[in-house]
Design a protein around this motif. Structure first.
Motif, mmCIF file in Angstrom:
data_model
loop_
_atom_site.group_PDB
_atom_site.id
_atom_site.type_symbol
_atom_site.label_atom_id
_atom_site.label_comp_id
_atom_site.label_asym_id
_atom_site.label_seq_id
_atom_site.Cartn_x
_atom_site.Cartn_y
_atom_site.Cartn_z
ATOM 1 N N GLN A 229 0.861 -1.191 0.000
ATOM 2 C CA GLN A 229 0.000 0.000 0.000
ATOM 3 C C GLN A 229 0.893 1.236 0.000
ATOM 4 N N ARG A 230 1.554 1.452 -1.110
ATOM 5 C CA ARG A 230 2.567 2.503 -1.180
ATOM 6 C C ARG A 230 1.992 3.912 -0.988
ATOM 7 N N THR A 231 0.828 4.151 -1.554
ATOM 8 C CA THR A 231 0.245 5.489 -1.441
ATOM 9 C C THR A 231 -0.001 5.864 0.017
ATOM 10 N N LYS A 232 -0.600 4.926 0.778
ATOM 11 C CA LYS A 232 -0.842 5.173 2.204
ATOM 12 C C LYS A 232 0.478 5.340 2.938
ATOM 13 N N GLY A 233 1.479 4.546 2.538
ATOM 14 C CA GLY A 233 2.779 4.656 3.184
ATOM 15 C C GLY A 233 3.426 5.997 2.944
ATOM 16 N N TYR A 234 3.358 6.504 1.697
ATOM 17 C CA TYR A 234 3.960 7.797 1.388
ATOM 18 C C TYR A 234 3.233 8.943 2.099
ATOM 19 N N ILE A 235 1.905 8.816 2.207
ATOM 20 C CA ILE A 235 1.135 9.863 2.907
ATOM 21 C C ILE A 235 1.525 9.912 4.386
ATOM 22 N N SER A 236 1.683 8.706 4.985
ATOM 23 C CA SER A 236 2.094 8.656 6.400
ATOM 24 C C SER A 236 3.471 9.267 6.589
ATOM 25 N N ALA A 237 4.383 8.953 5.665
ATOM 26 C CA ALA A 237 5.736 9.506 5.765
ATOM 27 C C ALA A 237 5.714 11.030 5.631
ATOM 28 N N PHE A 238 4.825 11.537 4.779
ATOM 29 C CA PHE A 238 4.750 12.986 4.545
ATOM 30 C C PHE A 238 4.211 13.717 5.778
ATOM 31 N N PHE A 239 3.281 13.051 6.512
ATOM 32 C CA PHE A 239 2.665 13.701 7.674
ATOM 33 C C PHE A 239 3.174 13.125 9.006
ATOM 34 N N PHE A 240 4.389 12.554 8.978
ATOM 35 C CA PHE A 240 4.892 11.920 10.210
ATOM 36 C C PHE A 240 4.992 12.902 11.378
ATOM 37 N N TRP A 241 5.224 14.167 11.070
ATOM 38 C CA TRP A 241 5.420 15.183 12.099
ATOM 39 C C TRP A 241 4.148 15.448 12.902
ATOM 40 N N THR A 242 2.983 15.038 12.388
ATOM 41 C CA THR A 242 1.710 15.271 13.098
ATOM 42 C C THR A 242 1.465 14.238 14.181
ATOM 43 N N LEU A 243 2.300 13.205 14.212
ATOM 44 C CA LEU A 243 2.175 12.089 15.151
ATOM 45 C C LEU A 243 0.970 11.185 14.870
#
Length: 228
Positions: free
Chosen positions: A182-196
């Motif tokens: 699920q690469r798209t979900k993974g990339y979105i999580s990586a992009f917003f990692f700072w939000t916790l």
């Protein structure tokens, strides 16, 4: 400098008390008795027959057989053994060539004592053996291909424990989602990692994977890799 004297090709001529047609049938079927002799050019008009044998290291030998009608029931058989390339230049090669002469004469003699029906039966049995050999070869090839496919499937099969560990420790970067395809979900999580938020989702996914049955995990994440 060592001088090598070339030796003439070994030859043998014999006259037998059999019609030319019978001897021709025997000559043409020599390979039934010894697969080493592969039929080459065969000329029924001039009664000339060529066989090739893998001998003399990589050069190989050529056996030339000529038939001549002496009378209605007599045939002259002329056999010459040649090197596939060049000429014989050693005693070892000559010994091997003479063995070819002996073999060919013996094979013609044995085949001449057989009827046409017996020779046809030999051909049929040989074809059956070759067909069985081909089936075994095809079966082994299919089994090998199947084993390779199984190995590929197992290599690409996603592991529930690995997904859980990734979700717990690298869930904030979406690593477990990328691992699960699920690469798209993974990339979105990586992009917003700072939000916790991805970290919280990763912990939730960790417990989800821990308590999920293997069958349910495979159905959801390994459906394309489940062995049929």
């Amino acid at each position: 400098m060592t001088n090598h004297s070339l030796v003439s090709n070994p030859k043998k001529s014999i006259i037998v008390d059999f019609p030319l047609e019978k001897i021709r049938e025997s000559v043409k079927n020599i390979s039934l008795l010894d697969h080493k002799y592969e039929p080459g050019q065969q000329d029924d008009v001039f009664n000339q027959y060529i066989f090739k044998a893998s001998e003399f290291l990589s050069w190989g030998a050529v056996i030339l057989i000529n038939l001549s009608r002496v009378s209605e029931n007599k045939t002259e058989i002329s056999i010459e053994v040649m090197r596939n390339f060049g000429a014989f230049d050693s005693s070892v090669e000559i010994q091997d060539a003479n063995r070819h002469l002996i073999n060919v004469v013996n094979y013609i003699s044995r085949l001449t004592t057989l009827s046409s029906q017996e020779i046809a039966g030999m051909k049929t049995r040989l074809q059956q053996v070759e067909a069985e050999r081909e089936r075994e070869k095809r079966k082994k090839s299919e089994e090998r291909a199947e084993r390779i496919e199984v190995m590929k499937v197992r290599f690409h099969r996603r592991n529930k424990t690995a997904a859980a560990v990734l979700a717990l420790f690298l869930g904030f970067a979406g690593a477990h989602r990328i691992y699960l395809g699920q690469r798209t979900k993974g990339y979105i999580s990586a992009f917003f990692f700072w939000t916790l938020i991805p970290s919280v989702i990763g912990i939730i996914d960790f417990f989800s994977f821990i308590f999920m049955s293997q069958e349910k995990f495979d159905a959801k994440y390994n459906s394309e890799n489940i062995l049929k």
